[in-house]
Design an enzyme around this catalytic site. Structure first.
Site, mmCIF file in Angstrom:
data_model
loop_
_atom_site.group_PDB
_atom_site.id
_atom_site.type_symbol
_atom_site.label_atom_id
_atom_site.label_comp_id
_atom_site.label_asym_id
_atom_site.label_seq_id
_atom_site.Cartn_x
_atom_site.Cartn_y
_atom_site.Cartn_z
ATOM 1 N N VAL A 82 0.764 -1.246 -0.057
ATOM 2 C CA VAL A 82 0.130 -0.100 -0.098
ATOM 3 C C VAL A 82 0.859 1.093 -0.245
ATOM 4 C CG1 VAL A 82 -1.891 1.170 1.208
ATOM 5 C CG2 VAL A 82 -2.064 -1.343 1.128
ATOM 6 N N LYS A 83 0.636 2.076 -1.055
ATOM 7 C CA LYS A 83 1.380 3.116 -1.026
ATOM 8 C C LYS A 83 0.593 4.513 -0.396
ATOM 9 C CE LYS A 83 3.633 4.901 -4.875
ATOM 10 N NZ LYS A 83 4.097 5.281 -6.311
ATOM 11 N N VAL A 84 1.479 5.229 0.554
ATOM 12 C CA VAL A 84 0.956 6.131 1.407
ATOM 13 C C VAL A 84 1.686 7.212 1.193
ATOM 14 C CG1 VAL A 84 0.372 6.709 3.857
ATOM 15 C CG2 VAL A 84 0.074 4.067 3.049
#
Length: 214
Positions: A82-84
């Site tokens: 997951v890119k945050v």
């Protein structure tokens, strides 16, 4: 050193994978939009090609929203990371997701201190953007050196993904510094194998072969 490909173009991913160069994939909302296809459809097809980390980005700007989106993203495939975004809310989400065992890639990092914060929050990966720093006359590769030094000093296990790669020199310097990963556009990936003397050598060998009696 690992190479990720920075694209949502399935054709590019497939061709780079056939070269044996792809260890993972990074996508973002802009790349997905460029593909002109539905988000989940693209991500699912990518996971069928590459058996490695596939970064997919949340859209929410608040931590609870990021966490909800992350929990849905990881249902798509076990390889989803997951890119945050590198914001205070992103750090909150990273800490919470790390506690749940969900892998994160903290993106839009433009300083070594931002990378340090992401590592402290439990990020699996940190993504400093070297090309965009170069664009504003800052030393993009310089922060990669700083991050590598800090992580080594304190034993942080977050992996450094060199992002916003614009040319083969970025890849070379990333390897020399000891970055874990470079995420590379397909066009740059193709340039890595090129050298004019290689082309000239092949041309000469073929010309010489023509003179061999048949």
């Amino acid at each position: 050193m690992k190479f990720f490909i920075d694209t949502a173009d399935v054709r590019e991913i497939r061709e780079a994978h056939e070269l044996g160069l792809v260890d993972g994939v990074t996508t973002n909302p802009s790349l997905i939009a460029k593909s002109g296809r539905k988000f989940q459809e693209v991500i699912q097809e990518i996971t069928s090609i590459v058996d490695g980390p596939i970064s997919a980005e949340v859209i929410a700007l608040d931590a609870p929203g990021m966490i909800r989106e992350a929990e849905e993203l990881v249902k798509i495939h076990a390889n989803i990371v997951v890119k945050v975004p590198m914001t205070p809310e992103g750090l909150k989400a990273t800490k919470a997701l790390s506690a749940k065992g969900i892998k994160t890639n903290v993106t839009l990092i433009f300083s070594s201190l931002q990378a340090l914060l992401a590592a402290k929050a439990g990020a699996t990966y940190v993504s400093p953007f070297v090309g965009r720093l170069d664009d504003i006359s800052q030393d993009g590769m310089g922060i990669i050196e700083e991050i590598r030094t800090m992580f080594d000093n304190y034993g942080y296990t977050s992996e450094i993904i060199v992002a916003s790669v614009r040319n083969p020199i970025h890849v070379l310097n990333s390897a020399l510094i000891g970055a874990d990963i470079a995420t590379i556009p397909y066009s740059v990936m193709l340039q890595l194998s090129k050298h004019p003397l290689t082309d000239a050598g092949i041309k000469k060998f073929l010309a010489d072969w023509e003179s061999v009696p048949k």
